[in-house]
Design a protein around this motif. Structure first.
Motif, short mmCIF file in Angstrom:
data_model
loop_
_atom_site.label_atom_id
_atom_site.label_comp_id
_atom_site.label_asym_id
_atom_site.label_seq_id
_atom_site.Cartn_x
_atom_site.Cartn_y
_atom_site.Cartn_z
N ASN A 81 52.01 45.90 46.36
CA ASN A 81 52.81 47.13 45.87
C ASN A 81 53.58 47.85 45.29
OD1 ASN A 81 53.17 49.64 46.82
ND2 ASN A 81 52.18 49.88 48.48
N LEU A 82 53.44 48.14 44.15
CA LEU A 82 54.62 48.24 43.37
C LEU A 82 55.22 49.70 43.59
CD1 LEU A 82 53.55 46.29 40.01
CD2 LEU A 82 54.62 45.70 42.03
N HIS A 83 55.06 50.17 44.72
CA HIS A 83 55.63 51.49 44.93
C HIS A 83 57.32 52.03 44.96
CE1 HIS A 83 51.63 53.73 44.90
NE2 HIS A 83 51.03 52.56 46.03
N ASP A 84 57.54 50.82 45.31
CA ASP A 84 59.25 50.71 45.84
C ASP A 84 59.64 49.63 44.90
OD1 ASP A 84 59.15 52.48 47.53
OD2 ASP A 84 58.82 51.22 49.34
N LEU A 85 59.25 49.71 43.87
CA LEU A 85 59.78 48.52 42.46
C LEU A 85 60.42 49.29 41.79
CD1 LEU A 85 59.85 45.75 41.12
CD2 LEU A 85 58.03 46.38 40.06
N GLY A 86 60.53 50.70 40.76
CA GLY A 86 61.13 51.41 39.93
C GLY A 86 61.71 50.68 38.91
N HIS A 122 52.16 52.45 38.83
CA HIS A 122 50.43 53.73 39.01
C HIS A 122 49.99 52.55 38.69
CE1 HIS A 122 47.55 56.15 39.81
NE2 HIS A 122 46.75 56.26 38.66
N ARG A 123 48.34 51.90 39.96
CA ARG A 123 48.40 50.89 39.35
C ARG A 123 46.50 52.10 38.76
NH1 ARG A 123 46.98 46.02 42.02
NH2 ARG A 123 47.89 47.50 44.47
N THR A 124 46.15 50.92 37.45
CA THR A 124 45.91 51.40 36.43
C THR A 124 44.53 50.03 36.78
OG1 THR A 124 46.17 50.33 34.48
CG2 THR A 124 46.77 51.97 34.81
N ASP A 125 43.84 48.92 36.81
CA ASP A 125 42.70 48.47 37.08
C ASP A 125 43.10 47.14 38.15
OD1 ASP A 125 40.51 47.20 36.15
OD2 ASP A 125 41.17 47.04 34.41
N GLN A 126 42.23 46.94 38.50
CA GLN A 126 42.45 45.86 39.36
C GLN A 126 40.66 45.15 39.94
OE1 GLN A 126 43.60 47.65 42.75
NE2 GLN A 126 42.44 46.24 44.19
N GLY A 127 40.85 43.93 39.82
CA GLY A 127 39.45 43.31 40.56
C GLY A 127 39.51 42.07 40.09
N LYS A 128 38.38 41.09 40.39
CA LYS A 128 38.23 39.78 40.15
C LYS A 128 37.48 39.39 38.92
CE LYS A 128 37.66 35.59 43.01
NZ LYS A 128 38.55 35.34 43.20
N TRP A 156 49.50 47.50 36.28
CA TRP A 156 49.90 49.06 37.06
C TRP A 156 50.72 49.60 35.55
CZ3 TRP A 156 50.66 44.48 39.64
CH2 TRP A 156 49.37 44.37 40.59
N GLU A 157 51.33 50.87 35.25
CA GLU A 157 52.17 51.73 34.60
C GLU A 157 53.01 52.73 35.38
OE1 GLU A 157 50.06 55.67 32.32
OE2 GLU A 157 49.59 53.73 31.61
N PHE A 158 54.34 52.33 34.60
CA PHE A 158 55.07 53.65 34.57
C PHE A 158 55.42 54.32 34.21
CE2 PHE A 158 60.20 54.01 35.06
CZ PHE A 158 60.33 53.90 36.35
N ARG A 159 55.79 54.96 35.14
CA ARG A 159 55.60 56.64 34.80
C ARG A 159 56.57 57.66 35.49
NH1 ARG A 159 48.72 57.90 36.38
NH2 ARG A 159 47.96 56.85 35.19
N ARG A 160 57.45 57.52 34.05
CA ARG A 160 57.94 59.44 34.56
C ARG A 160 57.74 60.45 34.93
NH1 ARG A 160 62.53 56.05 34.27
NH2 ARG A 160 62.42 54.50 32.40
#
Length: 102
Positions: A20-25, A93-99, A80-84
């Motif tokens: 979860n990258l919400h707090d990464l900055g 923001h997670r843009t994709d995930q899977g296996k 993930w993509e970093f959005r301002r």
């Protein structure tokens, strides 16, 4: 999980597909070595470990990562993509995930 990185001294965080990258900055990408966009300018840094591969990219060449993708050796992946935001805040923001292979 996000942990502090020790990628050849460049300090990128280590992430996993379930992170979860919400707090990464913002993440500084001072020394890109790969030209993923094909414009002749190095914009990405790829790092492989026994657990998988991470690719950090700075497409606007401002010195900070705009995108990160991780692929783990078991096939789990995420991007993930970093959005301002207009209000001055920013977020990953997670843009994709899977296996892979499923």
């Amino acid at each position: 999980m996000v942990t502090s990185g020790e990628f050849s001294g460049i300090g990128l965080p280590h992430i996993e597909a379930g992170s979860n990258l919400h707090d990464l900055g913002p993440v500084e990408l001072a020394h890109p070595t790969v030209d993923i966009s094909g414009d002749g300018i190095a914009d990405s840094y790829s790092h492989s470990t026994p657990n998988g591969t991470e690719v950090w990219s700075d497409y606007d060449h401002d010195g900070f990562a705009d995108h990160v993708t991780v692929v783990e050796k078991d096939g789990d992946y995420a991007a993930w993509e970093f959005r301002r935001n207009p209000d001055g805040t920013s977020e990953w923001h997670r843009t994709d995930q899977g296996k892979l292979g499923s």
